[in-house]
Design a protein around this motif. Structure first.
Motif, PDB file in Angstrom:
ATOM      1  N   PRO A  31     -54.907  -1.527  32.345  1.00  0.00           N
ATOM      2  CA  PRO A  31     -54.279  -2.673  31.949  1.00  0.00           C
ATOM      3  C   PRO A  31     -53.173  -2.592  31.041  1.00  0.00           C
ATOM      4  O   PRO A  31     -52.512  -3.566  30.697  1.00  0.00           O
ATOM      5  CB  PRO A  31     -55.679  -3.659  31.519  1.00  0.00           C
ATOM      6  CG  PRO A  31     -56.440  -2.324  31.177  1.00  0.00           C
ATOM      7  CD  PRO A  31     -56.368  -1.267  31.920  1.00  0.00           C
ATOM      8  N   VAL A  32     -53.152  -1.552  30.286  1.00  0.00           N
ATOM      9  CA  VAL A  32     -52.080  -1.290  29.155  1.00  0.00           C
ATOM     10  C   VAL A  32     -50.925  -0.629  29.498  1.00  0.00           C
ATOM     11  O   VAL A  32     -49.875  -1.054  29.422  1.00  0.00           O
ATOM     12  CB  VAL A  32     -52.827  -0.597  27.817  1.00  0.00           C
ATOM     13  CG1 VAL A  32     -51.837  -0.543  26.898  1.00  0.00           C
ATOM     14  CG2 VAL A  32     -54.114  -1.605  27.380  1.00  0.00           C
ATOM     15  N   PHE A  33     -51.160   0.386  30.417  1.00  0.00           N
ATOM     16  CA  PHE A  33     -49.985   1.238  30.665  1.00  0.00           C
ATOM     17  C   PHE A  33     -49.546   1.322  31.992  1.00  0.00           C
ATOM     18  O   PHE A  33     -48.556   1.668  32.364  1.00  0.00           O
ATOM     19  CB  PHE A  33     -50.534   2.810  30.436  1.00  0.00           C
ATOM     20  CG  PHE A  33     -50.775   3.219  29.022  1.00  0.00           C
ATOM     21  CD1 PHE A  33     -49.848   3.559  28.123  1.00  0.00           C
ATOM     22  CD2 PHE A  33     -51.995   2.961  28.485  1.00  0.00           C
ATOM     23  CE1 PHE A  33     -50.036   3.793  26.697  1.00  0.00           C
ATOM     24  CE2 PHE A  33     -52.313   3.208  27.175  1.00  0.00           C
ATOM     25  CZ  PHE A  33     -51.109   3.676  26.127  1.00  0.00           C
ATOM     26  N   GLY A  34     -50.461   0.299  32.719  1.00  0.00           N
ATOM     27  CA  GLY A  34     -49.708   0.196  34.317  1.00  0.00           C
ATOM     28  C   GLY A  34     -49.876   1.171  35.327  1.00  0.00           C
ATOM     29  O   GLY A  34     -49.232   0.980  36.263  1.00  0.00           O
ATOM     30  N   ILE A  35     -50.600   2.225  34.621  1.00  0.00           N
ATOM     31  CA  ILE A  35     -50.828   3.393  35.825  1.00  0.00           C
ATOM     32  C   ILE A  35     -51.787   3.163  36.678  1.00  0.00           C
ATOM     33  O   ILE A  35     -53.018   2.476  36.362  1.00  0.00           O
ATOM     34  CB  ILE A  35     -51.533   4.540  34.928  1.00  0.00           C
ATOM     35  CG1 ILE A  35     -50.507   5.207  33.922  1.00  0.00           C
ATOM     36  CG2 ILE A  35     -51.771   5.734  36.022  1.00  0.00           C
ATOM     37  CD1 ILE A  35     -49.309   5.572  34.515  1.00  0.00           C
ATOM     38  N   SER A  36     -51.344   3.254  38.116  1.00  0.00           N
ATOM     39  CA  SER A  36     -52.274   2.809  39.341  1.00  0.00           C
ATOM     40  C   SER A  36     -52.711   3.973  40.077  1.00  0.00           C
ATOM     41  O   SER A  36     -52.152   4.921  40.190  1.00  0.00           O
ATOM     42  CB  SER A  36     -51.535   1.589  40.087  1.00  0.00           C
ATOM     43  OG  SER A  36     -51.543   0.610  39.555  1.00  0.00           O
ATOM     44  N   VAL A 136     -48.921  11.710  34.743  1.00  0.00           N
ATOM     45  CA  VAL A 136     -48.035  10.788  34.990  1.00  0.00           C
ATOM     46  C   VAL A 136     -46.665  11.108  35.308  1.00  0.00           C
ATOM     47  O   VAL A 136     -46.124  11.886  34.554  1.00  0.00           O
ATOM     48  CB  VAL A 136     -47.969   9.750  33.654  1.00  0.00           C
ATOM     49  CG1 VAL A 136     -46.918   8.707  33.645  1.00  0.00           C
ATOM     50  CG2 VAL A 136     -49.383   9.264  33.225  1.00  0.00           C
ATOM     51  N   GLY A 137     -46.104  10.672  36.343  1.00  0.00           N
ATOM     52  CA  GLY A 137     -44.649  11.262  36.558  1.00  0.00           C
ATOM     53  C   GLY A 137     -43.772  10.980  35.506  1.00  0.00           C
ATOM     54  O   GLY A 137     -43.656  10.041  34.767  1.00  0.00           O
ATOM     55  N   SER A 138     -42.759  11.944  35.466  1.00  0.00           N
ATOM     56  CA  SER A 138     -41.626  11.922  34.379  1.00  0.00           C
ATOM     57  C   SER A 138     -40.681  10.865  34.497  1.00  0.00           C
ATOM     58  O   SER A 138     -40.046  10.348  33.592  1.00  0.00           O
ATOM     59  CB  SER A 138     -40.804  13.108  34.259  1.00  0.00           C
ATOM     60  OG  SER A 138     -40.163  13.326  35.620  1.00  0.00           O
ATOM     61  N   ASP A 139     -40.518  10.032  35.764  1.00  0.00           N
ATOM     62  CA  ASP A 139     -39.717   9.015  35.834  1.00  0.00           C
ATOM     63  C   ASP A 139     -40.558   7.532  35.850  1.00  0.00           C
ATOM     64  O   ASP A 139     -40.107   6.547  35.992  1.00  0.00           O
ATOM     65  CB  ASP A 139     -39.174   8.963  37.300  1.00  0.00           C
ATOM     66  CG  ASP A 139     -40.162   8.910  38.475  1.00  0.00           C
ATOM     67  OD1 ASP A 139     -41.433   9.261  38.026  1.00  0.00           O
ATOM     68  OD2 ASP A 139     -39.925   8.750  39.507  1.00  0.00           O
ATOM     69  N   PHE A 140     -41.612   7.895  35.351  1.00  0.00           N
ATOM     70  CA  PHE A 140     -42.802   6.451  35.312  1.00  0.00           C
ATOM     71  C   PHE A 140     -42.151   5.680  34.011  1.00  0.00           C
ATOM     72  O   PHE A 140     -41.984   6.047  32.723  1.00  0.00           O
ATOM     73  CB  PHE A 140     -44.219   6.814  35.123  1.00  0.00           C
ATOM     74  CG  PHE A 140     -45.000   5.585  34.924  1.00  0.00           C
ATOM     75  CD1 PHE A 140     -45.485   5.138  36.328  1.00  0.00           C
ATOM     76  CD2 PHE A 140     -45.174   5.046  33.715  1.00  0.00           C
ATOM     77  CE1 PHE A 140     -46.518   3.902  36.086  1.00  0.00           C
ATOM     78  CE2 PHE A 140     -46.075   3.982  33.546  1.00  0.00           C
ATOM     79  CZ  PHE A 140     -46.786   3.366  34.635  1.00  0.00           C
ATOM     80  N   PRO A 141     -41.814   4.372  34.337  1.00  0.00           N
ATOM     81  CA  PRO A 141     -41.329   3.386  33.192  1.00  0.00           C
ATOM     82  C   PRO A 141     -42.300   3.126  32.223  1.00  0.00           C
ATOM     83  O   PRO A 141     -43.434   2.521  32.644  1.00  0.00           O
ATOM     84  CB  PRO A 141     -40.763   2.366  34.101  1.00  0.00           C
ATOM     85  CG  PRO A 141     -41.643   2.253  35.075  1.00  0.00           C
ATOM     86  CD  PRO A 141     -41.895   3.595  35.531  1.00  0.00           C
ATOM     87  N   VAL A 142     -42.240   3.380  30.944  1.00  0.00           N
ATOM     88  CA  VAL A 142     -43.078   3.003  29.893  1.00  0.00           C
ATOM     89  C   VAL A 142     -43.000   1.339  29.900  1.00  0.00           C
ATOM     90  O   VAL A 142     -41.888   0.721  29.863  1.00  0.00           O
ATOM     91  CB  VAL A 142     -42.468   3.494  28.366  1.00  0.00           C
ATOM     92  CG1 VAL A 142     -43.417   3.102  27.522  1.00  0.00           C
ATOM     93  CG2 VAL A 142     -42.606   5.016  28.671  1.00  0.00           C
ATOM     94  N   PRO A 143     -44.316   0.661  29.625  1.00  0.00           N
ATOM     95  CA  PRO A 143     -44.331  -0.676  29.722  1.00  0.00           C
ATOM     96  C   PRO A 143     -43.256  -1.256  28.399  1.00  0.00           C
ATOM     97  O   PRO A 143     -43.176  -0.667  27.443  1.00  0.00           O
ATOM     98  CB  PRO A 143     -45.652  -0.912  29.296  1.00  0.00           C
ATOM     99  CG  PRO A 143     -46.265   0.215  29.963  1.00  0.00           C
ATOM    100  CD  PRO A 143     -45.405   1.328  29.839  1.00  0.00           C
ATOM    101  N   GLU A 144     -42.656  -2.376  28.747  1.00  0.00           N
ATOM    102  CA  GLU A 144     -41.626  -3.052  27.906  1.00  0.00           C
ATOM    103  C   GLU A 144     -42.210  -3.148  26.475  1.00  0.00           C
ATOM    104  O   GLU A 144     -41.563  -3.001  25.385  1.00  0.00           O
ATOM    105  CB  GLU A 144     -41.261  -4.194  28.335  1.00  0.00           C
ATOM    106  CG  GLU A 144     -40.361  -4.176  29.541  1.00  0.00           C
ATOM    107  CD  GLU A 144     -39.474  -5.170  29.943  1.00  0.00           C
ATOM    108  OE1 GLU A 144     -39.702  -6.188  29.390  1.00  0.00           O
ATOM    109  OE2 GLU A 144     -38.642  -5.364  31.250  1.00  0.00           O
ATOM    110  N   SER A 155     -47.147  14.930  31.003  1.00  0.00           N
ATOM    111  CA  SER A 155     -47.824  14.326  32.126  1.00  0.00           C
ATOM    112  C   SER A 155     -48.760  13.294  31.448  1.00  0.00           C
ATOM    113  O   SER A 155     -49.800  12.773  32.077  1.00  0.00           O
ATOM    114  CB  SER A 155     -48.552  15.011  32.797  1.00  0.00           C
ATOM    115  OG  SER A 155     -47.846  16.436  33.582  1.00  0.00           O
ATOM    116  N   GLY A 156     -48.571  12.635  30.235  1.00  0.00           N
ATOM    117  CA  GLY A 156     -49.027  11.325  29.795  1.00  0.00           C
ATOM    118  C   GLY A 156     -48.437  10.602  28.697  1.00  0.00           C
ATOM    119  O   GLY A 156     -46.892  10.645  29.090  1.00  0.00           O
ATOM    120  N   PHE A 157     -48.921  10.095  27.864  1.00  0.00           N
ATOM    121  CA  PHE A 157     -48.118   9.383  26.718  1.00  0.00           C
ATOM    122  C   PHE A 157     -48.400   9.925  25.488  1.00  0.00           C
ATOM    123  O   PHE A 157     -49.656  10.446  25.169  1.00  0.00           O
ATOM    124  CB  PHE A 157     -48.672   8.061  26.829  1.00  0.00           C
ATOM    125  CG  PHE A 157     -48.136   7.266  28.203  1.00  0.00           C
ATOM    126  CD1 PHE A 157     -47.029   6.853  28.447  1.00  0.00           C
ATOM    127  CD2 PHE A 157     -49.045   6.875  29.085  1.00  0.00           C
ATOM    128  CE1 PHE A 157     -46.447   6.101  29.413  1.00  0.00           C
ATOM    129  CE2 PHE A 157     -48.780   6.257  30.361  1.00  0.00           C
ATOM    130  CZ  PHE A 157     -47.613   5.795  30.605  1.00  0.00           C
TER     131      PHE A 157
END
Length: 313
Positions: A31-36, A136-144, A155-157
């Motif tokens: 719910p916070v980082f949007g990872i599915s 987590v992919g290097s192209d994953f968009p960080v939530p605004e 591979s994470g935050f």
């Protein structure tokens, strides 16, 4: 053993063995980082860089029976999933930890999780533990709403200025998933689900293992785990009894501490006596428990226990 392809009402209330692939149609989303992920379970693991205190004590007996204890403290920085309260440190200044995590660790569970025609209950879902890293992919968009405070790293935050030189309070977040997999189950069938099977001797049977295993292999594995747990509990029981006896006999060595060397000799003697007394009492307890079910084994253990008592005498 029954097939997972269909539910046979005639097996209701019986102990059954089922194998098949655990799957779900649910998609888990943080719910916070949007990872599915289309996984059975997903974990968010949060670690913070914190100060950790270690203590080392040394006791010294002096002439006249007094005893001096010196405690030395050391501090190091570690990554930890648990919050380390620095207000309890001996040296708080310069070793302050944050009072809270910016984000908490959490576990998400898919619903429903099925094996063929069966739906797994919560008690069996808890036994699914084949977690693997979910990069987590290097192209994953960080939530605004997190941009500027959170960055992608390893591979994470990461929360902090420089991942190469972490500072106290820096936080890293990674993800793990338990993906659909083959499982083997032994439990009581209840319609199209399961529940713990009540054994006649007391206790329950509810087993789940990752992979395809026969009923015999699963039962043997469970029996070996029971034996290992029994051995651990016996050792813990002996250790607790030994420590208790040492505390009861401690006044003897303290009284002899008028001469430090006498105190050490008496302390060694009470330690030996406490060890054999604990061995006698522990073995006697185990022997009494065994005599009804296995008289020969219980009798042999009791003989060993009496031998320990003789050594004490």
């Amino acid at each position: 053993s029954v097939s997972a392809d269909g539910v046979e009402p005639v097996n209701d209330g019986k102990l059954v063995h089922v194998t098949g692939r655990a799957i779900t149609g649910d998609v888990l989303t943080d719910p916070v980082f949007g990872i599915s992920a289309g996984a059975l379970k997903m974990k968010r693991v949060v670690e913070m860089y914190q100060w950790k205190e270690k203590s080392r004590s040394r006791s010294e007996s002096k002439t006249g029976g007094s005893r001096t204890t010196t405690t030395m403290y050391s501090y190091s920085r570690v990554w930890s999933e648990d919050l380390i309260p620095s207000e309890n440190f001996d040296e708080v200044e310069g070793h302050e930890n944050p009072e809270a995590f910016p984000f908490s660790s959490m576990e998400m569970i898919a619903e429903p999780i099925t094996v063929g025609a069966f739906t797994l209950p919560e008690s069996l879902v808890r036994k699914i533990r084949h977690y693997e890293s979910f990069p987590v992919g290097s192209d994953f968009p960080v939530p605004e709403d997190l941009a500027g405070s959170v960055r992608l790293h390893d591979s994470g935050f990461y929360i902090g200025e420089d991942p190469g030189e972490p500072r106290v309070g820096d936080t890293r977040i990674r993800f793990e998933t338990a993906d659909p997999a083959d499982v083997s189950i032994i439990a009581c069938q209840v319609k199209d689900s399961f529940e713990p099977y009540a054994a006649q001797t007391g206790g329950t049977i509810e087993l789940l293992e990752t992979g395809i295993h026969s009923a015999d292999a699963m039962i043997q594995s469970a029996q070996e785990k029971n034996k290992a747990l029994t051995l651990v509990l016996r050792i813990v029981g002996f250790a607790m009894m030994f420590i208790g006896l040492l505390l009861i006999l401690k006044p003897l060595s303290v009284a002899a501490d008028i001469l430090p060397i006498a105190g050490r000799i008496i302390g060694a003697g009470t330690g030996i006596i406490g060890f054999f007394l604990a061995a006698f009492l522990s073995l006697a307890t185990i022997a009494v428990a065994w005599i009804f079910y296995r008289p020969l084994l219980g009798g042999l253990i009791l003989i060993v226990a009496v031998g320990s008592a003789a050594v004490v005498i």
